[in-house]
Design a protein around this motif. Structure first.
Motif, PDB file in Angstrom:
ATOM      1  N   ALA A 296       0.825  -1.209   0.000  1.00  0.00           N
ATOM      2  CA  ALA A 296       0.000   0.000   0.000  1.00  0.00           C
ATOM      3  C   ALA A 296       0.857   1.257   0.000  1.00  0.00           C
ATOM      4  O   ALA A 296       1.782   1.386   0.797  1.00  0.00           O
ATOM      5  N   GLN A 297       0.520   2.177  -0.907  1.00  0.00           N
ATOM      6  CA  GLN A 297       1.176   3.482  -0.940  1.00  0.00           C
ATOM      7  C   GLN A 297       0.360   4.520  -0.173  1.00  0.00           C
ATOM      8  O   GLN A 297       0.916   5.382   0.506  1.00  0.00           O
ATOM      9  N   SER A 298      -0.972   4.433  -0.279  1.00  0.00           N
ATOM     10  CA  SER A 298      -1.829   5.382   0.427  1.00  0.00           C
ATOM     11  C   SER A 298      -3.172   4.743   0.744  1.00  0.00           C
ATOM     12  O   SER A 298      -3.643   3.855   0.023  1.00  0.00           O
ATOM     13  N   GLU A 299      -3.766   5.213   1.835  1.00  0.00           N
ATOM     14  CA  GLU A 299      -5.115   4.812   2.239  1.00  0.00           C
ATOM     15  C   GLU A 299      -5.805   6.090   2.683  1.00  0.00           C
ATOM     16  O   GLU A 299      -5.602   6.556   3.803  1.00  0.00           O
ATOM     17  N   THR A 300      -6.607   6.673   1.808  1.00  0.00           N
ATOM     18  CA  THR A 300      -7.126   8.020   1.990  1.00  0.00           C
ATOM     19  C   THR A 300      -8.618   7.994   2.300  1.00  0.00           C
ATOM     20  O   THR A 300      -9.401   7.459   1.509  1.00  0.00           O
TER      21      THR A 300
END
Length: 379
Positions: A296-300
């Protein structure tokens, strides 16, 4: 709608890069298949931990070229997904495939691994067009692959690209007639678009590539809808056509704005109000898994307005339209729909309102992008 979870698994590698493709696909001299299997399984375990207590209704292996995946890796991913979540009794498991003879030779093993639906990137039924599109197969090889797929899988879909440079209506009608005659239950029929960053974009900018103008593209689109409907494969989404009951359940999860887990390089997901994105470059993805145990790079977090707008924009691609009460609930009260625009577009015959639903009409399907621009309010 079903509360079953959809799972998307991205395999990023291709033999070559097609000139129209802006997907997350990469050409590598070699692939450490054992390392990739381990990384995908680790990423999958992370998503399962974040999404407990769900059941898998569909899985989609996309790419890239997933038919280049070792069947053992496909089997390992499916076994892990079933162990983590459990499968619905009628789980749909789709894998995208190219119709080369090398990949078609793997179809029986891929089916044995648990895949029950294949989406075959035929793209054209004209050898010159296939060369233009950068495809490695010819028409004869593609047709043999369709036959092989139909013998190996319970369900088969075929992709074709139209509105190519110089594509005349009569030629497309003959090509689509041939495509329908293949007897598959599902057709994905896409107009060629020039995507930024592709080789075709460079060619178009230099004036060496010109796609059909708006009027010609509209004629091709309308002929496509009419011919597939007459053949019993009506459009259920802007570019997707199926026999009743043979719609892609996985893609319906996207368009109906259900939860889906995204695993593998560049994969996106929607998880309980979070927009998840994986590292895109294969090497960066592997490094992230080694470092963090996941890719995962981002969880927005998405705002209620963002979620409702996404549900609206995705859902209006479907012939069935949207459940307005559900969109309003996602928004936290009022759906982000311009009611004055709805009234105006309804008078023009471009949208239709029914109790609890809003949909784009057949006349409006051609103008979907413009309709969405008018309908979606800023909130």
């Amino acid at each position: 709608m079903s509360d079953d979870l959809a799972l998307y698994v991205h395999w990023p590698f291709c033999v070559s890069k097609c000139p129209y493709c802006d997907f997350n696909s990469h050409v590598r001299a070699s692939v450490d298949e054992a390392a990739w299997q381990d990384a995908l399984l680790a990423d999958l375990a992370y998503e399962a931990q974040a999404l407990p207590g769900r059941r898998i209704g569909s899985i989609f292996f996309g790419g890239g070229t997933p038919s280049l995946m070792p069947p053992a890796t496909v089997a390992a991913v499916l076994a892990a997904a079933e162990r983590h979540w459990g499968f619905a009794p009628d789980v749909e498991i789709t894998l995208e495939a190219n119709p080369s003879s090398v990949e078609a030779a793997r179809f029986a093993d891929i089916a044995a691994a648990g895949v029950n639906r294949v989406s075959l990137g035929l793209q054209a039924l004209d050898d010159e067009a296939l060369r233009f599109l950068g495809r490695a197969h010819g028409v004869a090889e593609g047709l043999r692959a369709v036959e092989t797929a139909q013998s190996a899988f319970a369900r088969v879909s075929v992709d074709l690209i139209y509105a190519r440079p110089g594509h005349r209506l009569a030629d497309w009608e003959a090509e689509l007639t041939r495509g329908i005659a293949l007897g598959t239950e599902h057709l994905s029929l896409y107009q060629l678009t020039i995507e930024p960053g592709t080789r075709f974009a460079t060619e178009a900018q230099a004036g060496r590539l010109v796609i059909p103008d708006g009027d010609t593209a509209a004629d091709l689109f309308e002929a496509t809808r009419a011919m597939t409907a007459a053949a019993g494969l009506p459009a259920y989404e802007t570019s997707n056509h199926a026999r009743p009951g043979a719609e892609s359940r996985h893609n319906l999860t996207y368009w109906r704005y259900g939860d889906y887990a995204g695993v593998g390089p560049g994969a996106h997901g929607r998880r309980g109000g979070l927009a998840t994105v994986r590292h895109k470059k294969p090497e960066n993805f592997l490094n992230a898994v080694a470092r963090n145990g996941h890719g995962a790079q981002s969880e927005t977090p998405l705002t209620p307005h963002e979620r409702a707008t996404e549900a609206l924009v995705m859902g209006l691609r479907l012939r069935e339209g949207i459940d307005t009460a559900r969109v309003a609930a996602l928004a936290g009260g009022t759906a982000p729909i311009d009611t004055r625009a709805v009234a105006r577009l309804s008078t023009q015959g471009l949208v239709a309102t029914e109790p609890g639903r809003l949909r784009v009409t057949e006349a409006g399907a051609l103008l979907l992008d413009a309709i969405l621009t008018e309908l979606v309010s800023d909130g």
